[in-house]
Design an enzyme around this catalytic site. Structure first.
Site, short mmCIF file in Angstrom:
data_model
loop_
_atom_site.label_atom_id
_atom_site.label_comp_id
_atom_site.label_asym_id
_atom_site.label_seq_id
_atom_site.Cartn_x
_atom_site.Cartn_y
_atom_site.Cartn_z
CG MET A 30 -2.14 -0.87 1.35
SD MET A 30 -3.75 -0.70 1.75
CE MET A 30 -2.96 -0.44 3.95
N GLY A 31 2.20 1.32 -0.44
CA GLY A 31 3.28 2.23 -0.60
C GLY A 31 3.76 2.53 0.72
CG LEU A 33 7.28 0.94 -1.27
CD1 LEU A 33 8.19 1.00 -2.20
CD2 LEU A 33 6.33 0.40 -0.19
CG HIS A 37 6.55 -1.92 2.83
ND1 HIS A 37 7.21 -1.25 2.96
CD2 HIS A 37 5.33 -3.05 2.18
CE1 HIS A 37 5.40 -0.74 3.40
NE2 HIS A 37 5.02 -2.67 2.68
CD GLN A 61 -5.60 -3.67 2.72
OE1 GLN A 61 -6.26 -4.59 1.53
NE2 GLN A 61 -5.19 -3.70 3.85
N GLY A 149 4.99 -9.88 3.92
CA GLY A 149 5.55 -10.16 4.85
C GLY A 149 4.86 -10.68 6.43
CE LYS A 151 3.32 -5.14 11.46
NZ LYS A 151 2.62 -4.23 10.48
CG ASP A 152 0.61 -7.25 7.86
OD1 ASP A 152 0.03 -6.52 8.59
OD2 ASP A 152 1.54 -6.64 7.20
CB SER A 187 4.30 -0.98 11.32
OG SER A 187 3.29 -0.54 10.67
O1 PAF Z 1 0.06 -5.62 3.05
C1 PAF Z 1 -0.14 -4.78 2.98
O2 PAF Z 1 0.48 -3.84 2.50
C2 PAF Z 1 -1.98 -4.95 2.59
O3 PAF Z 1 -2.93 -5.93 2.88
C3 PAF Z 1 -1.29 -5.65 0.97
C4 PAF Z 1 -1.50 -6.84 1.23
C5 PAF Z 1 -0.97 -4.75 -0.15
C6 PAF Z 1 -3.18 -5.72 0.22
O4 PAF Z 1 -3.71 -4.70 0.01
#
Ligand code: PAF
Length: 282
Positions: A30-31, A33, A37, A61, A149, A151-152, A187
């Protein structure tokens, strides 16, 4: 390094690579960065001829009271960071490109069970939004593999199950969490923290580590361990969302006989919600 915004242009470029039998790796982001990332991009570049990094702040989301409007949009900075990381094609579509009929009328993907509990309980609809956008990105880009990642942790489990259940021909690869020197997981949301909150934040990882060490030593009263961890985080001034001890595969509450256990935590520092996790093999 090239940035494209339209699906038509992206597909024309990727068609050329496919004709040359090049492998394509995807890193969805989602940028905003950071090194976490970039480590995903580098990992993808080890195995792919072409890495596509998508940058899309996915409205589906975010919950109604979450940070969609204020989420940092930093495309120029992100492009600069990516150009240093190597050969990546940036795909930065608009919301109209991803959801041509609008959010409300778009088909949604629900991934049962692993989406429940943890962040799924605190952020209703979040994983539906993640699974939907990732499936759209998979279909737009048709990568050979995609890197996410660890992390999630729950997000990775949701995407793995979605790809498996829907027979998506994409290998889903997890990459280790990148941390600051004091242990705080990198993050995009760390940039929201005040100086004081930033000093407090490493207690999340410290608490995960201390609890994981006890589990590795054979402690199996998970309720009691979670309670001790809750108290430590609250005493440190955090507002706890959850501290859960789960089976790493199912993400259901861990049972004493489980050999792979993941501890997952989410807590607020002020208005910033941070998540982290750690896994233990016994
Ligand atoms: O982890 C993220 O940044 C977002 O949830 C993803 C996987 C790019 C989906 O929008």
């Amino acid at each position: 390094m090239r940035t494209v915004h339209s699906l038509k242009e992206l597909r024309a470029i990727l068609r050329g690579y496919r004709q040359q039998e090049k492998t394509i790796g995807l890193v969805p982001t989602m940028g905003n960065l950071h090194e976490g990332h970039i480590s995903l991009v580098r990992k993808a570049a080890e195995a792919a001829d072409i890495v596509v990094t998508s940058i899309f702040v996915n409205p589906m989301q975010f919950g109604a009271n979450e940070d969609l409007d204020t989420y940092p949009r930093t495309l120029i900075d992100d492009q600069n960071k990516l150009s240093e990381a190597g050969n990546t094609l940036v795909f930065a579509p608009s919301a109209e490109e991803v959801y041509p009929d609008g959010l409300a009328r778009h088909t949604r993907i629900v991934v049962p069970e692993v989406s429940d509990g943890h962040c799924g309980a605190s952020r209703p609809g979040h994983f539906e939004g993640v699974a939907t956008v990732v499936s759209v990105l998979f279909n737009m880009i048709q990568p050979d593999f995609a890197v996410f990642g660890e992390k999630d942790f729950q997000q990775l489990a949701v995407i793995r199950k979605m790809a498996r259940d829907l027979m998506m021909p994409v290998e889903v690869i997890g990459a280790p969490t990148i941390r600051e020197e004091d242990g705080l997981a990198k993050s995009s949301r760390n940039s929201y923290l005040s100086e004081n909150e930033r000093k407090m934040a490493p207690v999340i990882y410290q608490t995960l580590q201390a609890t994981a060490a006890k589990i590795a030593d054979g402690h199996a009263d998970f309720q009691m361990l979670a309670k001790v961890a809750d108290d430590r985080l609250r005493d440190a001034g955090l507002r706890l969302d959850y501290f859960n001890i789960a089976n790493s595969q199912t993400l259901k509450p861990a049972a004493p006989g489980d050999s792979e256990i993941t501890l997952l935590a989410a807590a607020f520092l002020g208005t910033t919600r941070l998540i982290d996790n750690i896994s233990v093999i016994r």
